[in-house]
Design a protein around this motif. Structure first.
Motif, PDB file in Angstrom:
ATOM      1  N   ILE A 171       0.865  -1.177   0.000  1.00 52.10           N
ATOM      2  CA  ILE A 171       0.000   0.000   0.000  1.00 52.10           C
ATOM      3  C   ILE A 171       0.900   1.224   0.000  1.00 52.10           C
ATOM      4  O   ILE A 171       1.630   1.476   0.963  1.00 52.10           O
ATOM      5  N   SER A 172       0.864   1.989  -1.064  1.00 53.71           N
ATOM      6  CA  SER A 172       1.720   3.173  -1.141  1.00 53.71           C
ATOM      7  C   SER A 172       1.020   4.421  -0.606  1.00 53.71           C
ATOM      8  O   SER A 172       1.680   5.389  -0.238  1.00 53.71           O
ATOM      9  N   SER A 173      -0.283   4.388  -0.534  1.00 55.05           N
ATOM     10  CA  SER A 173      -1.037   5.542  -0.060  1.00 55.05           C
ATOM     11  C   SER A 173      -0.736   5.830   1.407  1.00 55.05           C
ATOM     12  O   SER A 173      -0.652   4.922   2.227  1.00 55.05           O
ATOM     13  N   THR A 174      -0.580   7.108   1.718  1.00 55.10           N
ATOM     14  CA  THR A 174      -0.393   7.525   3.105  1.00 55.10           C
ATOM     15  C   THR A 174      -1.643   8.227   3.631  1.00 55.10           C
ATOM     16  O   THR A 174      -1.589   8.962   4.617  1.00 55.10           O
ATOM     17  N   ASN A 175      -2.761   7.964   2.988  1.00 57.44           N
ATOM     18  CA  ASN A 175      -4.045   8.509   3.406  1.00 57.44           C
ATOM     19  C   ASN A 175      -4.280   8.199   4.882  1.00 57.44           C
ATOM     20  O   ASN A 175      -4.035   7.077   5.337  1.00 57.44           O
TER      21      ASN A 175
END
Length: 113
Positions: free
Chosen positions: A18-22
């Motif tokens: 998961i690359s998202s840092t949401n």
């Protein structure tokens, strides 16, 4: 401790690809980590060191099962359950560590005789 949690969160983010840092995704990963630690404790694992390779592996397997990683949730859950059982049966992980300054160990022998 926050630095350790962040490091573990980032390890899980990488393991899950998961690359998202949401913030919501980060919160879900951290919830999963906390749930795994609670599950380990509930089943007898008393020593949960976030730097320990087997603990990291257990958390990774748990997270992959929860996130349904690569459609193999059941496989990851079985692997996690097996590792959890081994940790719970291991004296290294099921015996709480006692501080060297603990004065209640009863090792003096003065009261025993």
């Amino acid at each position: 401790m926050a630095a350790d949690a962040t490091t573990l969160t980032e390890k899980m983010r990488a393991a899950l690809r998961i690359s998202s840092t949401n913030a919501k995704i980060t919160e879900e990963i951290e919830d999963c980590i906390r749930a795994c630690k609670a599950d380990l404790k509930n089943d007898g694992v008393k020593v949960i060191d976030e730097a320990d390779g087997l603990i990291i592996r257990a958390i990774t397997l748990y997270c992959k099962a929860e996130f349904g990683y690569n459609g193999n949730a059941e496989k990851f859950r079985q692997s996690y359950d097996t590792l959890k059982m081994r940790l719970a049966l291991s004296q290294e992980y099921n015996t709480p560590q006692v501080s060297e300054t603990d004065t209640n160990t009863g090792e003096s022998g003065a009261e025993n005789g």
